[in-house]
Design a protein around this motif. Structure first.
Motif, PDB file in Angstrom:
ATOM      1  N   TYR A  20      45.549  39.378  37.068  1.00 50.30           N
ATOM      2  CA  TYR A  20      44.543  38.839  37.984  1.00 50.30           C
ATOM      3  C   TYR A  20      43.677  37.825  37.253  1.00 50.30           C
ATOM      4  N   GLU A  66      39.831  44.891  41.241  1.00 51.33           N
ATOM      5  CA  GLU A  66      40.549  43.649  41.539  1.00 51.33           C
ATOM      6  C   GLU A  66      41.748  43.923  42.450  1.00 51.33           C
ATOM      7  N   GLU A  99      41.904  39.257  46.347  1.00 53.66           N
ATOM      8  CA  GLU A  99      41.865  37.798  46.423  1.00 53.66           C
ATOM      9  C   GLU A  99      42.093  37.104  45.080  1.00 53.66           C
ATOM     10  N   ARG A 100      41.908  37.817  43.987  1.00 53.84           N
ATOM     11  CA  ARG A 100      42.132  37.205  42.674  1.00 53.84           C
ATOM     12  C   ARG A 100      43.376  37.761  41.981  1.00 53.84           C
ATOM     13  N   GLU A 103      39.025  32.418  42.601  1.00 54.00           N
ATOM     14  CA  GLU A 103      39.841  32.729  43.772  1.00 54.00           C
ATOM     15  C   GLU A 103      40.867  31.621  44.046  1.00 54.00           C
ATOM     16  N   GLN A 104      40.468  30.371  43.847  1.00 54.50           N
ATOM     17  CA  GLN A 104      41.396  29.263  44.062  1.00 54.50           C
ATOM     18  C   GLN A 104      42.461  29.212  42.977  1.00 54.50           C
ATOM     19  N   ARG A 162      36.954  27.669  40.692  1.00 53.92           N
ATOM     20  CA  ARG A 162      36.691  28.942  41.357  1.00 53.92           C
ATOM     21  C   ARG A 162      37.850  29.899  41.073  1.00 53.92           C
ATOM     22  N   PHE A 191      36.901  38.123  38.075  1.00 53.79           N
ATOM     23  CA  PHE A 191      35.815  37.689  38.942  1.00 53.79           C
ATOM     24  C   PHE A 191      34.884  36.712  38.233  1.00 53.79           C
TER      25      PHE A 191
END
Length: 384
Positions: free
Chosen positions: A249, A232, A237-238, A356-357, A354, A252
């Motif tokens: 984080y 991660e 991105e996370r 990531e968002q 999501r 995923f």
């Protein structure tokens, strides 16, 4: 080395339950007062039954139906005692307090559970359930505590983890906080709980088995959670925050609309295994993380803060890494995710957001939150 050493003072309530005051560093020595309620002796524990279909233990605690449910502020059992409200805490004021739950799911008996029981047989629900009150103030939340108070709570968690882990028959120690009416809390006062189980819980057993397999395949040189943290941090991105000793984080494969893992960079088994410097940073990043979660919406975010600690099992413990799993069922300002058919019946989660968002929104929220003031709360001005 951290110098944060709150004083721990143990006493007994009128029904024999233990209560421990954790006073912020710099406070004068505490003098305890007796519990004037004259409570009757403690009832016998509930029972545990073994589910042969799943291999899980089920606690039967029907006596909890009579526990206190959302009382008004003037009758809160976690506020300091007054002449009009003899509460669970027989003191005019306190910083942090831990006491045995009056309506426990497990205990007060302690015993070794067998690996299983035949159908139709039950055993006493051995173990221990404790309440952790974060502040004497009836309003507020953990995220609103001053740094020094949050650091005292971290020390209390470490103290109780070590003490409960040493009790006969205990297989797992689990500190957690349910926050918000949407989660199902029965008391508004800022508090958490600690369960000391006489068995390894199903979730811990599942995670532990996978962690042990990874550990063995690496020849004992790596842990699964450590490898996931590295991935991660590399992907980025996370990631939510990246500290010296801890990083957070959104995983995923997050199950919940809002889910964050806070993981130590070093392999540690539990709160009691952390160094002073690690506890210092943990208090700071945890405060900021909770503040970011609350900044996502106009109203406070309901959440469950689950502190995963290594089970007291010789096979699972070496591979299990301490970490926080912070989750919320809130998927929109006015919407909650309910566990229905697929999740509740099959355990097959379908996420509404999501990862990531979600991580991006939390990073944006954190950008506006200053670091917590790393100074002990030695005066009444620092009270939450």
């Amino acid at each position: 080395m951290s110098a944060h050493s709150p004083a721990a003072t143990s006493t007994r309530l009128s029904d024999g339950r233990e209560l421990i005051y954790f006073d912020d560093p710099g406070r004068p020595p505490r003098t305890t007062s007796p519990d004037a309620r004259g409570l009757p002796g403690r009832a016998e524990p509930g029972e545990v039954r073994y589910d042969e279909l799943s291999g899980d233990w089920i606690a039967v605690a029907a006596h909890r139906q009579s526990r206190t449910h959302l009382p008004p502020a003037e009758a809160c059992p976690l506020c300091p005692s007054t002449s009009g409200n003899l509460s669970e805490i027989p003191a005019e004021d306190y910083d942090v307090v831990v006491f045995e739950n009056r309506f426990p799911s497990l205990g007060p008996a302690l015993a070794e559970l067998p690996d299983s029981l035949p159908w139709g047989q039950s055993a006493p629900a051995a173990g221990r359930c404790e309440v952790v009150s974060f502040t004497s103030s009836h309003t507020g939340s953990f995220g609103g505590l001053p740094y020094g108070r949050a650091r005292t709570v971290v020390e209390a968690w470490a103290h109780r983890t070590a003490a409960l882990s040493a009790l006969s028959g205990i297989r797992q120690v689990f500190p957690f906080e349910n926050r918000g009416a949407d989660i199902g809390v029965t008391l508004h006062h800022p508090h958490g709980q600690i369960y000391a189980y006489p068995y390894v819980t199903p979730r811990a057993a599942q995670l532990g088995a996978r962690a042990r397999r990874f550990y063995d395949e690496s020849g004992g040189r790596a842990t699964l959670l450590g490898a996931l943290l590295d991935r991660e941090r590399t992907a980025g991105e996370r990631m939510v925050l990246d500290g010296t000793h801890f990083s957070a984080y959104v995983p995923f494969a997050a199950r919940w609309p809002l889910e964050v893992h806070l993981v130590p960079h070093r392999h540690a088994a539990d709160f009691a295994d952390l160094t002073g410097e690690e506890k210092d940073e943990l208090a700071e990043v945890y405060l900021r993380l909770l503040q970011a979660v609350d900044a996502l919406y106009d109203t406070p975010t309901p959440y469950i803060a689950a502190w995963h600690q290594a089970p007291l099992d010789t096979v699972l413990r070496p591979a299990a890494r301490f970490h926080l799993q912070l989750t919320s069922p809130r998927r929109a300002p006015d919407k909650l995710k309910f566990l229905a058919g697929s999740e509740a019946a099959m355990g097959a989660f379908i996420t509404d957001t999501r990862p990531e968002q979600v991580a991006g929104r939390l990073r944006s929220a954190l950008a506006g939150i200053p670091a917590a003031a790393a100074e002990p709360s030695t005066g009444r001005k620092a009270r939450a």
